[in-house]
Design a protein around this motif. Sequence first.
Motif, PDB file in Angstrom:
ATOM      1  N   UNK A 149       8.555  11.816  27.079  1.00  0.00           N
ATOM      2  CA  UNK A 149       8.873  11.635  28.464  1.00  0.00           C
ATOM      3  C   UNK A 149      10.452  12.096  29.051  1.00  0.00           C
ATOM      4  N   UNK A 150      11.290  11.953  27.969  1.00  0.00           N
ATOM      5  CA  UNK A 150      12.645  12.467  28.458  1.00  0.00           C
ATOM      6  C   UNK A 150      12.738  13.726  28.806  1.00  0.00           C
ATOM      7  N   UNK A 151      12.120  14.540  28.014  1.00  0.00           N
ATOM      8  CA  UNK A 151      12.093  16.095  28.319  1.00  0.00           C
ATOM      9  C   UNK A 151      11.281  16.429  29.634  1.00  0.00           C
ATOM     10  N   UNK A 152      10.089  15.622  29.829  1.00  0.00           N
ATOM     11  CA  UNK A 152       9.365  15.971  31.263  1.00  0.00           C
ATOM     12  C   UNK A 152      10.540  15.569  32.387  1.00  0.00           C
ATOM     13  N   UNK A 153      11.083  14.560  32.389  1.00  0.00           N
ATOM     14  CA  UNK A 153      11.715  14.062  33.720  1.00  0.00           C
ATOM     15  C   UNK A 153      13.040  14.927  33.615  1.00  0.00           C
ATOM     16  N   UNK A 154      13.672  15.336  32.359  1.00  0.00           N
ATOM     17  CA  UNK A 154      14.778  16.224  32.442  1.00  0.00           C
ATOM     18  C   UNK A 154      14.115  17.674  33.334  1.00  0.00           C
ATOM     19  N   UNK A 155      13.140  18.119  32.691  1.00  0.00           N
ATOM     20  CA  UNK A 155      12.620  19.321  33.097  1.00  0.00           C
ATOM     21  C   UNK A 155      12.277  19.620  34.653  1.00  0.00           C
ATOM     22  N   UNK A 156      11.711  18.343  35.344  1.00  0.00           N
ATOM     23  CA  UNK A 156      11.429  18.209  36.833  1.00  0.00           C
ATOM     24  C   UNK A 156      12.259  18.665  37.849  1.00  0.00           C
ATOM     25  N   UNK A 157      13.667  18.320  37.659  1.00  0.00           N
ATOM     26  CA  UNK A 157      14.457  18.637  38.777  1.00  0.00           C
ATOM     27  C   UNK A 157      14.787  20.287  38.799  1.00  0.00           C
ATOM     28  N   UNK A 158      14.854  20.944  37.547  1.00  0.00           N
ATOM     29  CA  UNK A 158      14.923  22.315  37.482  1.00  0.00           C
ATOM     30  C   UNK A 158      13.619  22.888  37.741  1.00  0.00           C
ATOM     31  N   UNK A 159      12.328  22.299  37.602  1.00  0.00           N
ATOM     32  CA  UNK A 159      11.291  22.921  38.056  1.00  0.00           C
ATOM     33  C   UNK A 159      11.215  22.913  39.616  1.00  0.00           C
ATOM     34  N   UNK A 160      11.577  21.713  40.220  1.00  0.00           N
ATOM     35  CA  UNK A 160      11.707  21.749  41.605  1.00  0.00           C
ATOM     36  C   UNK A 160      12.586  22.776  42.524  1.00  0.00           C
ATOM     37  N   UNK A 161      13.965  22.701  41.782  1.00  0.00           N
ATOM     38  CA  UNK A 161      15.058  23.615  42.297  1.00  0.00           C
ATOM     39  C   UNK A 161      14.686  25.167  42.354  1.00  0.00           C
ATOM     40  N   UNK A 162      13.828  25.403  41.017  1.00  0.00           N
ATOM     41  CA  UNK A 162      13.160  26.885  40.993  1.00  0.00           C
ATOM     42  C   UNK A 162      12.470  27.116  41.944  1.00  0.00           C
ATOM     43  N   UNK A 163      11.359  26.149  41.989  1.00  0.00           N
ATOM     44  CA  UNK A 163      10.282  26.223  42.850  1.00  0.00           C
ATOM     45  C   UNK A 163      10.769  26.837  44.299  1.00  0.00           C
ATOM     46  N   UNK A 164      11.714  25.707  44.893  1.00  0.00           N
ATOM     47  CA  UNK A 164      12.218  25.933  46.208  1.00  0.00           C
ATOM     48  C   UNK A 164      12.754  27.310  46.272  1.00  0.00           C
TER      49      UNK A 164
END
Length: 275
Positions: A234-249
């Motif tokens: 879970x911690x890895x998932x939530x840590x990854x999501x901001x980077x996913x979101x920024x890269x996506x944008x």
Amino acid sequence: MTTETTPPEALVATGLALLDLHADGVAHIRLNRPEASNGLNIELLKTLHEVIMRVHGDKRVRAVLITGEGRHFCAGGDTHTFLAQGEDLPHYIRVATGYLQLVAAGLIRLNPPVVSAVQGFAAGGGGMGLVCSSDFVVAGESTKFLAGATRVAMVPDAGVSVTLTQLVGFRRAMEILMLNPVIDAAEAKAMGLVTRVVPDAQLMDEAWSLARQLASGAPRALANTKRLLWNGIGAGVEAAMPEENNTQAVLCGTQDALEGLAAVIEKRAPRFTGR
């Protein structure tokens, strides 16, 4: 689905995500944008997050069932809406992926176990993300799965870069996310992406039976078992999501992203240039 003697309580009766609470403690969330294959836009994502928070605050809920109205569970992000944003797409995607992050994290952190019943397509950051964030997934035998992000010059989101790897393994996740194969239900079961595969006509009966079985269990024991299992990643998932979101944008501002979206809508091969 067995007949109930007590009608469900409609907690959210109108809108793009509906919520009913049944007497057995099963909260039924329905994606309600069938005309767009339950494609995710900001409005649907915002409503879905609000519904999940409503479930989170209701101590009567002992299990959650997620379904999609119409032919498809969720066809991912709404490509028509995305392409229509033009130069404003990066801002739109920042907002959309922000809500998608809240949705995925909300499902993972809910105390009640979450069952998703999947028919048609589960694709993109939306469909694949909901599948990977669920505790149990029941799929009809004709169901198809597709990651799809790199096909439109984007990256996976909803924590899929972590959850998919945990479910199917690193090498298989690399293949799914980079080559975008269409995965049938039997293959999805074999690789661990889904829990059960049943004949299409039995999908809802099986999903309801599983949800009710979970709802009849010891709620605190199930909630804590779920927490212990998810805490490992879970911690890895939530840590990854901001980077996913920024890269996506960032990627959404490229010519390749607009070309990829247009190619999907026009049903042709994209012509990527690296710009």
